[in-house]
Write an enzyme that holds these catalytic residues in place. Structure first.
Site, PDB file in Angstrom:
ATOM      1  N   ARG A  89       1.524  15.202  12.384  1.00 34.66           N
ATOM      2  CA  ARG A  89       1.967  14.920  11.022  1.00 34.66           C
ATOM      3  C   ARG A  89       1.973  16.140  10.084  1.00 34.66           C
ATOM      4  O   ARG A  89       1.210  16.220   9.122  1.00 34.66           O
ATOM      5  CB  ARG A  89       1.126  13.788  10.429  1.00 34.66           C
ATOM      6  N   CYS A 105      -4.100  13.469  12.930  1.00 38.81           N
ATOM      7  CA  CYS A 105      -4.730  12.163  12.832  1.00 38.81           C
ATOM      8  C   CYS A 105      -4.452  11.428  14.126  1.00 38.81           C
ATOM      9  O   CYS A 105      -3.750  11.946  14.996  1.00 38.81           O
ATOM     10  CB  CYS A 105      -4.210  11.388  11.637  1.00 38.81           C
ATOM     11  N   ASP A 126       5.690   1.346  11.592  1.00 38.61           N
ATOM     12  CA  ASP A 126       4.505   0.597  11.169  1.00 38.61           C
ATOM     13  C   ASP A 126       4.471  -0.837  11.704  1.00 38.61           C
ATOM     14  O   ASP A 126       3.498  -1.549  11.479  1.00 38.61           O
ATOM     15  CB  ASP A 126       4.428   0.557   9.627  1.00 38.61           C
ATOM     16  N   ARG A 164      -8.382  -0.254   5.247  1.00 39.34           N
ATOM     17  CA  ARG A 164      -7.517   0.692   4.533  1.00 39.34           C
ATOM     18  C   ARG A 164      -6.178   0.058   4.183  1.00 39.34           C
ATOM     19  O   ARG A 164      -5.500   0.527   3.267  1.00 39.34           O
ATOM     20  CB  ARG A 164      -7.249   1.926   5.412  1.00 39.34           C
ATOM     21  N   LYS A 183       0.838  -1.210   0.000  1.00 40.96           N
ATOM     22  CA  LYS A 183       0.000   0.000   0.000  1.00 40.96           C
ATOM     23  C   LYS A 183       0.868   1.254   0.000  1.00 40.96           C
ATOM     24  O   LYS A 183       0.646   2.178  -0.773  1.00 40.96           O
ATOM     25  CB  LYS A 183      -0.888   0.010   1.247  1.00 40.96           C
ATOM     26  N   ASN A 184       1.889   1.263   0.863  1.00 39.46           N
ATOM     27  CA  ASN A 184       2.693   2.483   1.005  1.00 39.46           C
ATOM     28  C   ASN A 184       3.565   2.759  -0.212  1.00 39.46           C
ATOM     29  O   ASN A 184       4.054   3.868  -0.379  1.00 39.46           O
ATOM     30  CB  ASN A 184       3.553   2.406   2.270  1.00 39.46           C
TER      31      ASN A 184
HETATM   32  C1  UD1 Z   1       5.584   7.748   8.139  1.00 41.71           C
HETATM   33  C2  UD1 Z   1       6.711   6.767   8.348  1.00 41.71           C
HETATM   34  C3  UD1 Z   1       6.559   5.675   7.305  1.00 41.71           C
HETATM   35  C4  UD1 Z   1       5.176   5.064   7.477  1.00 41.71           C
HETATM   36  C5  UD1 Z   1       4.065   6.100   7.402  1.00 41.71           C
HETATM   37  C6  UD1 Z   1       2.699   5.520   7.752  1.00 41.71           C
HETATM   38  C7  UD1 Z   1       9.047   7.094   8.973  1.00 41.71           C
HETATM   39  C8  UD1 Z   1      10.260   7.920   8.853  1.00 41.71           C
HETATM   40  N1  UD1 Z   1       7.990   7.457   8.258  1.00 41.71           N
HETATM   41  O1  UD1 Z   1       5.688   8.298   6.844  1.00 41.71           O
HETATM   42  O2  UD1 Z   1       7.551   4.698   7.467  1.00 41.71           O
HETATM   43  O3  UD1 Z   1       4.947   4.083   6.507  1.00 41.71           O
HETATM   44  O4  UD1 Z   1       4.333   7.131   8.334  1.00 41.71           O
HETATM   45  O5  UD1 Z   1       2.650   5.109   9.076  1.00 41.71           O
HETATM   46  O6  UD1 Z   1       9.044   6.122   9.688  1.00 41.71           O
HETATM   47  N2  UD1 Z   1       7.600  15.583   9.673  1.00 41.71           N
HETATM   48  C9  UD1 Z   1       7.646  16.929   9.842  1.00 41.71           C
HETATM   49  N3  UD1 Z   1       7.414  17.735   8.774  1.00 41.71           N
HETATM   50  C10 UD1 Z   1       7.136  17.240   7.531  1.00 41.71           C
HETATM   51  C11 UD1 Z   1       7.081  15.848   7.372  1.00 41.71           C
HETATM   52  C12 UD1 Z   1       7.323  15.040   8.459  1.00 41.71           C
HETATM   53  O7  UD1 Z   1       7.890  17.431  10.944  1.00 41.71           O
HETATM   54  O8  UD1 Z   1       6.941  18.013   6.590  1.00 41.71           O
HETATM   55  C13 UD1 Z   1       7.835  14.676  10.834  1.00 41.71           C
HETATM   56  C14 UD1 Z   1       6.552  13.946  11.215  1.00 41.71           C
HETATM   57  O9  UD1 Z   1       5.766  14.664  12.108  1.00 41.71           O
HETATM   58  C15 UD1 Z   1       7.083  12.675  11.817  1.00 41.71           C
HETATM   59  C16 UD1 Z   1       8.345  12.416  11.027  1.00 41.71           C
HETATM   60  O10 UD1 Z   1       8.713  13.665  10.457  1.00 41.71           O
HETATM   61  O11 UD1 Z   1       7.444  12.872  13.173  1.00 41.71           O
HETATM   62  C17 UD1 Z   1       8.212  11.341   9.958  1.00 41.71           C
HETATM   63  O12 UD1 Z   1       7.312  11.772   9.018  1.00 41.71           O
HETATM   64  P1  UD1 Z   1       7.224  11.215   7.542  1.00 41.71           P
HETATM   65  O13 UD1 Z   1       8.240  10.182   7.272  1.00 41.71           O
HETATM   66  O14 UD1 Z   1       7.125  12.365   6.638  1.00 41.71           O
HETATM   67  O15 UD1 Z   1       5.800  10.576   7.630  1.00 41.71           O
HETATM   68  P2  UD1 Z   1       5.077   9.743   6.555  1.00 41.71           P
HETATM   69  O16 UD1 Z   1       5.497  10.092   5.195  1.00 41.71           O
HETATM   70  O17 UD1 Z   1       3.643   9.788   6.932  1.00 41.71           O
END
Ligand code: UD1
Length: 417
Positions: free
Chosen positions: A121, A116, A304, A396, A22-23
């Site tokens: 996030r 969420c 995850d 999902r 999915k990811n």
């Molecule tokens: C994250 C997980 C990913 C997982 C997905 C769904 C990590 C590094 N990422 O991806 O493995 O599959 O959730 O559960 O494990 N952040 C900021 N600003 C930004 C973007 C991110 O501060 O613009 C922070 C987030 O708050 C969080 C961290 O960075 O603490 C990781 O975020 P990110 O990897 O971007 O999240 P996802 O892409 O959702």
């Protein structure tokens, strides 16, 4: 709303086919916005989030269909720039259309995703990176409004190796003018799969899988046939299912390469894992012991898989500490596991897990996708009946969960709540 009813205590035995990731599929689907011809994607799981993404693509003016064999996406003549709140709200990954829309149209109006269940996030790193490439953003009525002429290659250093941020920037940079360098980029296998897809469409990306990715922008990307990678988190979840029920499962279509950190920790706990020709065999070893786990960006232990390993540690001998460093609020499953007899104490980012003798079935509430998976795992091992409510989260992210589990001996059924 449906619930899952699980009669626990049956060891799971047999083969489970691991679905497409999915990811990986979600960003690749949105990257189709960049391609000028039809894209055909094999191994896309049939999931709620995929249907939502296809709905978003259609709203943006693409043809997007899923049949048994593949998903086909083709950008129509009238590509739209707006991803509305109702869609973004249900699926945060919609924010990944920002990069492709800016690169293709010079405009994007994407609802700002709210918080969420697992934390705030933010998307500031996505926006800052795109700004360095020449985009300008305003926030109006809850929408991020982005505009640009042709994006320009830039040198971007992420404060954190954000998965979504790296993906958005990779897509944007593919059609930008000149070279983009992404430093401290995410190294997750799903990011590599996206880069490989873009390259198959004609992009010029190198260094994916390392923390420095270089993208030479090209003028055009074309359609392609591509196969999405296997879902490493689904594979990890079924490994835990085998062990927590004291059974043995052969997981077809996955490899342990992308799951190194999980396999390492499970082996440290005493789990027996062996890679075969077309998959991976997992079962309990002679004893199961608690270990310490810390979630980290890849190649560290994935956030995850945190909830699932916690369900398993709850039944191991001794104790261990699970530290969640990626999200600030990803322990919603703890109180539900405690209702089933787990001995877990929370302190900030840490969960101290002391092994219990067994779980007892109970009605529990799912709060997010992986939390739901951990409750199903606990239910499979528990004495008595467990009812997992709010299972729309599972729909999902886990393809055919009940069918796959039933095929290997689980007593699980879906009922209307
Ligand atoms: C994250 C997980 C990913 C997982 C997905 C769904 C990590 C590094 N990422 O991806 O493995 O599959 O959730 O559960 O494990 N952040 C900021 N600003 C930004 C973007 C991110 O501060 O613009 C922070 C987030 O708050 C969080 C961290 O960075 O603490 C990781 O975020 P990110 O990897 O971007 O999240 P996802 O892409 O959702």
């Amino acid at each position: 709303m449906d619930k899952l009813v699980i009669e626990g205590g049956t060891p799971l035995r047999g083969r489970v086919r691991i679905s497409g990731s999915k990811n990986a599929a979600l960003p690749i689907l949105l990257a189709c916005i960049l391609a000028r011809g039809p894209v055909r994607l094999a191994n896309v799981p049939r999931l709620k989030d995929i249907a939502t993404t296809l709905g978003l693509l259609r709203l943006l003016g693409c043809e997007a269909e899923q049949d048994i064999a593949a998903v086909t996406v083709c950008v129509g003549p009238d590509l739209q720039a707006q991803a509305p709140y109702d869609l973004v709200r249900t699926m945060r990954a919609s924010v990944l259309c920002l990069g492709p829309l800016l690169a293709r149209l010079g405009k994007a109006v994407v609802a700002l995703p709210g918080g969420c269940a697992i934390g705030s996030r933010p998307v500031d790193l996505h926006l800052r990176g795109l700004e360095r490439m020449g985009a300008k953003f305003n926030l109006e009525a809850g929408n991020i409004i982005g505009q640009c002429k042709r994006l320009k290659g830039a040198h971007i250093h992420f404060d954190f190796p954000t998965v979504g941020g790296t993906e958005n920037l990779l897509m944007a940079a593919s059609l930008a003018q000149g070279e983009t360098i992404l430093e401290n980029a995410a190294r997750e296998p799903e990011v590599v799969n996206l880069a490989d897809f873009l390259n198959a469409c004609g992009a010029n990306i190198s260094g994916q899988g390392t923390s420095i990715i270089r993208v030479q922008g090209v003028d055009e990307l074309s359609g392609v046939d591509f196969q999405v990678m296997a879902d490493r988190i689904e594979a990890g979840t079924y490994m835990v299912a085998a062990v927590i029920t004291d059974g043995e499962l052969y997981l077809e279509g996955c490899s342990i390469t992308d799951l190194d950190a999980v396999v390492y920790k499970l082996r440290e706990m005493g789990v027996w894992i062996q890679e075969g020709k077309s998959g991976v065999l997992a079962r309990r070893g002679t004893k199961l012991v608690g270990v310490d786990v810390m979630t980290q960006p890849f190649p560290g232990f994935p956030t995850d898989m945190q909830a699932q390993i916690m369900a398993l540690m709850g039944l191991a001998q001794g104790s261990g500490v699970i530290k969640e460093t990626i999200f600030e609020n990803r322990f919603m499953h703890v109180q539900e596991l405690v209702r089933m007899g787990a001995q877990i104490k929370l302190s900030g980012q840490n969960a101290m897990v002391r092994g219990a003798d067994h779980y007892v079935g109970a009605p529990v509430m799912a709060s997010d996708l992986r939390a739901s998976a951990s409750l199903v795992l606990a239910g499979l091992a528990a004495k008595g009946t467990t009812e997992v409510r709010r299972i729309y989260h599972l729909d999902r992210g886990y393809e055919d969960l009940e069918a796959k589990l039933t095929n290997v001996g689980a007593r699980i059924r879906r009922e209307e709540q």
